[in-house]
Design an enzyme around this catalytic site. Structure first.
Site, PDB file in Angstrom:
ATOM      1  N   ARG A 139       0.837  -1.210   0.000  1.00 56.11           N
ATOM      2  CA  ARG A 139       0.000   0.000   0.000  1.00 56.11           C
ATOM      3  C   ARG A 139       0.871   1.259   0.000  1.00 56.11           C
ATOM      4  O   ARG A 139       0.555   2.248  -0.665  1.00 56.11           O
ATOM      5  CB  ARG A 139      -0.946  -0.037   1.213  1.00 56.11           C
ATOM      6  CG  ARG A 139      -1.926   1.106   1.245  1.00 56.11           C
ATOM      7  CD  ARG A 139      -3.070   0.870   2.247  1.00 56.11           C
ATOM      8  NE  ARG A 139      -3.717   2.122   2.568  1.00 56.11           N
ATOM      9  CZ  ARG A 139      -3.576   2.771   3.716  1.00 56.11           C
ATOM     10  NH1 ARG A 139      -2.846   2.260   4.696  1.00 56.11           N
ATOM     11  NH2 ARG A 139      -4.188   3.922   3.905  1.00 56.11           N
ATOM     12  N   HIS A 148       0.590   4.064  -2.857  1.00 52.39           N
ATOM     13  CA  HIS A 148       0.213   5.453  -2.557  1.00 52.39           C
ATOM     14  C   HIS A 148       1.337   6.435  -2.918  1.00 52.39           C
ATOM     15  O   HIS A 148       1.072   7.609  -3.180  1.00 52.39           O
ATOM     16  CB  HIS A 148      -0.187   5.595  -1.089  1.00 52.39           C
ATOM     17  CG  HIS A 148      -1.578   5.102  -0.817  1.00 52.39           C
ATOM     18  ND1 HIS A 148      -2.400   5.632   0.147  1.00 52.39           N
ATOM     19  CD2 HIS A 148      -2.300   4.118  -1.396  1.00 52.39           C
ATOM     20  CE1 HIS A 148      -3.565   4.998   0.157  1.00 52.39           C
ATOM     21  NE2 HIS A 148      -3.505   4.060  -0.777  1.00 52.39           N
ATOM     22  N   HIS A 164      -6.202  -6.287  -3.511  1.00 50.41           N
ATOM     23  CA  HIS A 164      -6.983  -6.363  -2.267  1.00 50.41           C
ATOM     24  C   HIS A 164      -7.183  -7.796  -1.789  1.00 50.41           C
ATOM     25  O   HIS A 164      -7.817  -8.016  -0.763  1.00 50.41           O
ATOM     26  CB  HIS A 164      -8.325  -5.626  -2.418  1.00 50.41           C
ATOM     27  CG  HIS A 164      -8.168  -4.139  -2.332  1.00 50.41           C
ATOM     28  ND1 HIS A 164      -9.160  -3.257  -2.669  1.00 50.41           N
ATOM     29  CD2 HIS A 164      -7.107  -3.375  -1.928  1.00 50.41           C
ATOM     30  CE1 HIS A 164      -8.718  -2.019  -2.483  1.00 50.41           C
ATOM     31  NE2 HIS A 164      -7.481  -2.065  -2.045  1.00 50.41           N
ATOM     32  N   TRP A 189     -10.375  -8.653   2.811  1.00 48.52           N
ATOM     33  CA  TRP A 189     -11.166  -8.995   1.625  1.00 48.52           C
ATOM     34  C   TRP A 189     -11.199 -10.510   1.392  1.00 48.52           C
ATOM     35  O   TRP A 189     -12.096 -11.011   0.745  1.00 48.52           O
ATOM     36  CB  TRP A 189     -10.560  -8.346   0.378  1.00 48.52           C
ATOM     37  CG  TRP A 189     -10.676  -6.864   0.279  1.00 48.52           C
ATOM     38  CD1 TRP A 189     -11.652  -6.188  -0.387  1.00 48.52           C
ATOM     39  CD2 TRP A 189      -9.799  -5.873   0.815  1.00 48.52           C
ATOM     40  NE1 TRP A 189     -11.427  -4.831  -0.298  1.00 48.52           N
ATOM     41  CE2 TRP A 189     -10.309  -4.602   0.436  1.00 48.52           C
ATOM     42  CE3 TRP A 189      -8.623  -5.899   1.583  1.00 48.52           C
ATOM     43  CZ2 TRP A 189      -9.686  -3.405   0.780  1.00 48.52           C
ATOM     44  CZ3 TRP A 189      -8.010  -4.715   1.925  1.00 48.52           C
ATOM     45  CH2 TRP A 189      -8.536  -3.485   1.539  1.00 48.52           C
TER      46      TRP A 189
HETATM   47 FE1  FMI Z   1      -6.216  -0.444  -1.611  1.00 46.72          FE
HETATM   48  N1  FMI Z   1      -7.157   0.048   0.107  1.00 46.72           N
HETATM   49  N2  FMI Z   1      -7.406   0.832  -2.657  1.00 46.72           N
HETATM   50  N3  FMI Z   1      -5.124  -0.778  -3.285  1.00 46.72           N
HETATM   51  N4  FMI Z   1      -4.913  -1.525  -0.524  1.00 46.72           N
HETATM   52  C1  FMI Z   1      -6.840  -0.375   1.380  1.00 46.72           C
HETATM   53  C2  FMI Z   1      -5.858  -1.269   1.713  1.00 46.72           C
HETATM   54  C3  FMI Z   1      -5.007  -1.841   0.809  1.00 46.72           C
HETATM   55  C4  FMI Z   1      -8.430   1.549  -2.130  1.00 46.72           C
HETATM   56  C5  FMI Z   1      -8.831   1.576  -0.843  1.00 46.72           C
HETATM   57  C6  FMI Z   1      -8.224   0.899   0.195  1.00 46.72           C
HETATM   58  C7  FMI Z   1      -5.328  -0.192  -4.509  1.00 46.72           C
HETATM   59  C8  FMI Z   1      -6.385   0.607  -4.837  1.00 46.72           C
HETATM   60  C9  FMI Z   1      -7.312   1.107  -3.985  1.00 46.72           C
HETATM   61  C10 FMI Z   1      -3.896  -2.302  -1.047  1.00 46.72           C
HETATM   62  C11 FMI Z   1      -3.444  -2.269  -2.345  1.00 46.72           C
HETATM   63  C12 FMI Z   1      -3.972  -1.500  -3.363  1.00 46.72           C
HETATM   64  C13 FMI Z   1      -7.740   0.219   2.289  1.00 46.72           C
HETATM   65  C14 FMI Z   1      -7.722   0.002   3.788  1.00 46.72           C
HETATM   66  C15 FMI Z   1      -8.596   1.000   1.580  1.00 46.72           C
HETATM   67  C16 FMI Z   1      -9.742   1.846   2.124  1.00 46.72           C
HETATM   68  C17 FMI Z   1      -6.709   0.941   4.438  1.00 46.72           C
HETATM   69  C18 FMI Z   1      -6.667   0.735   5.926  1.00 46.72           C
HETATM   70  O1  FMI Z   1      -5.615   0.334   6.430  1.00 46.72           O
HETATM   71  O2  FMI Z   1      -7.685   0.980   6.575  1.00 46.72           O
HETATM   72  C19 FMI Z   1      -9.112   2.392  -3.202  1.00 46.72           C
HETATM   73  C20 FMI Z   1     -10.568   1.983  -3.428  1.00 46.72           C
HETATM   74  C21 FMI Z   1      -9.074   3.829  -2.845  1.00 46.72           C
HETATM   75  C22 FMI Z   1      -7.738   4.352  -2.532  1.00 46.72           C
HETATM   76  C23 FMI Z   1      -8.310   2.047  -4.379  1.00 46.72           C
HETATM   77  O3  FMI Z   1      -8.486   2.480  -5.558  1.00 46.72           O
HETATM   78  C24 FMI Z   1      -4.237  -0.542  -5.385  1.00 46.72           C
HETATM   79  C25 FMI Z   1      -4.086  -0.037  -6.833  1.00 46.72           C
HETATM   80  C26 FMI Z   1      -3.403  -1.334  -4.669  1.00 46.72           C
HETATM   81  C27 FMI Z   1      -2.048  -1.940  -5.072  1.00 46.72           C
HETATM   82  C28 FMI Z   1      -1.911  -2.456  -6.391  1.00 46.72           C
HETATM   83  C29 FMI Z   1      -3.371  -3.144  -0.008  1.00 46.72           C
HETATM   84  C30 FMI Z   1      -2.285  -4.198  -0.187  1.00 46.72           C
HETATM   85  C31 FMI Z   1      -4.072  -2.852   1.148  1.00 46.72           C
HETATM   86  C32 FMI Z   1      -3.919  -3.502   2.521  1.00 46.72           C
HETATM   87  C33 FMI Z   1      -3.090  -2.624   3.428  1.00 46.72           C
HETATM   88  C34 FMI Z   1      -2.965  -3.190   4.817  1.00 46.72           C
HETATM   89  O4  FMI Z   1      -2.472  -2.448   5.679  1.00 46.72           O
HETATM   90  O5  FMI Z   1      -3.317  -4.337   5.062  1.00 46.72           O
END
Ligand code: FMI
Length: 358
Positions: A113, A117, A242, A258
């Site tokens: 993530r 970002h 996800h 997820w």
């Molecule tokens: Fe996602 N993400 N993500 N994500 N993401 C996370 C966690 C998370 C969104 C929203 C969102 C991509 C795209 C998008 C990734 C990988 C990727 C969370 C939870 C949210 C709300 C954050 C938290 O800790 O509460 C979208 C919808 C909006 C920004 C979106 O378009 C993409 C492109 C990727 C990588 C290719 C991962 C691995 C996580 C898990 C992070 C964790 O701490 O477990």
């Protein structure tokens, strides 16, 4: 216990994946050998001193600090830096006790993530943002709501930066994301990676609002990802990440994972989107979906948009049915994501690392 859980989840994911064995082929690495030629370094130091060199030396005068993408390409060619060593250190971090003690047993998802970002701020019209800069080190970008919780990943990687002062943060974060994708997919996803990103200062911080808002749907998702230069297929592909990690009420406000194996990258995200019955979660938090079966999984409104929208759904069907294709296509799109906004020289060559946890 976490490690056991991780390993058994990893094993079952690997077993479940008939394509896994076939796609777990050994890729040749093009990383430079671990040689360090003191004579050559002294020679280069002399060039720097004379104002004609490209390299600036760190305090111990061993590792060159790379100033431009051209420097990085040349340094790799001349075997001055060893990205394979850094890859290995990141993979070791992912398997470390600290990582095991972190939620679900791995720093991997939060590192993915961070890398996303740091890259997803790119705007193709203005050429601003992207992975070239690592400006999330600074406020205000570090304080943007979308980046809540990413300090965990930045801090976890800091000792590796300290041990390898020549690597830029922007290269380190993208290499770490690359490594996490490869290791958490058990080597099934190959992510070619190129060095050469340069850190920028606070003035290059991107404005808030460049990353998608998870509470919105397809129109918003397209607007944001098209701005980075991605198409519908790539939006669906990237969302497949996800399969990893979870939402946190104290970060995004959303809650839960997820998939059932949040530390293993498979195509489970697409399969669950299709196979489960999803309904609105009844709670005090932001609007999200819960699965009717186990009631332990979640989907964001943006995730559900992928099966509501016909164009997106077409790709969800393809990747749910064909994990081998998901692995192959995901590796390519993740490389593209990690390279947003980086002015690589034409001759720069991608490095493909072997996963250690394959
Ligand atoms: Fe996602 N993400 N993500 N994500 N993401 C996370 C966690 C998370 C969104 C929203 C969102 C991509 C795209 C998008 C990734 C990988 C990727 C969370 C939870 C949210 C709300 C954050 C938290 O800790 O509460 C979208 C919808 C909006 C920004 C979106 O378009 C993409 C492109 C990727 C990588 C290719 C991962 C691995 C996580 C898990 C992070 C964790 O701490 O477990």
């Amino acid at each position: 216990m976490f490690r056991t859980a991780f390993r058994s989840a990893a094993r079952s994911a690997a077993i479940r994946t008939s394509a896994a064995g076939a796609s777990r082929r050994a890729y040749a690495t093009t990383q430079p050998p671990k040689s360090s030629n003191t004579g050559a370094l002294v020679g280069i130091a002399a060039l720097v001193a004379g104002g004609a060199g490209y390299y600036f030396y760190s305090q111990n005068e061993v590792a060159p600090k790379l100033q431009t993408a051209e420097d990085a390409t040349r340094a790799v060619k001349e075997h001055k830096v060893d990205y394979q060593k850094v890859y290995k250190e990141i993979a070791e971090l992912l398997a470390s006790e600290a990582s095991e003690a972190y939620e679900d047993g791995s720093y991997g998802p939060v590192i993915v993530r961070l890398a996303w970002h740091a890259s997803g701020t790119y705007d193709k019209e203005t050429g601003t943002g992207g992975s070239n800069g690592a400006t999330m080190r600074f406020a205000p970008e570090s304080d943007h709501g979308a980046n809540a919780g990413l300090k965990v990943a930045r801090d976890a990687l800091e000792p590796i930066k300290q041990a390898n002062p020549w690597i830029s943060y922007s290269d380190l974060w993208t290499l770490a994301g690359t490594c996490a994708i490869q290791e958490l997919s058990l080597g099934n996803v190959k992510v070619p990676w190129r060095p050469g990103r340069q850190d920028k200062d606070v003035a290059a911080c991107t404005p808030d609002g460049r990353l998608p808002d998870a509470s919105k749907e397809q129109k918003h998702l397209r607007g944001i990802f098209y701005r980075m230069g991605f198409n519908d297929q790539e939006i669906v592909l990237l969302s497949g990440a996800h399969a990893l990690g979870r939402c946190h009420t104290d970060r995004s406000g959303f809650d839960g994972p997820w998939t059932f194996s949040p530390t293993v990258l498979t195509n489970a995200y697409y399969q669950l989107l299709k196979s489960e019955k999803w309904s609105w979660k009844k709670w005090d938090g932001p609007k999200q979906f819960i699965d009717d079966g186990s009631r332990s999984l979640m989907m964001l409104p943006t995730d559900m948009a992928l099966i509501k929208d016909k164009e997106f759904k077409k790709w969800v069907d393809i990747y749910a049915a064909d994990e081998k294709r998901f692995f192959e296509d995901f590796g390519k799109v993740f490389t593209t994501l990690m390279e947003l906004g980086v002015p690589f020289p034409v001759e720069s060559k991608p490095i493909t690392f072997d996963a250690i946890n394959a």
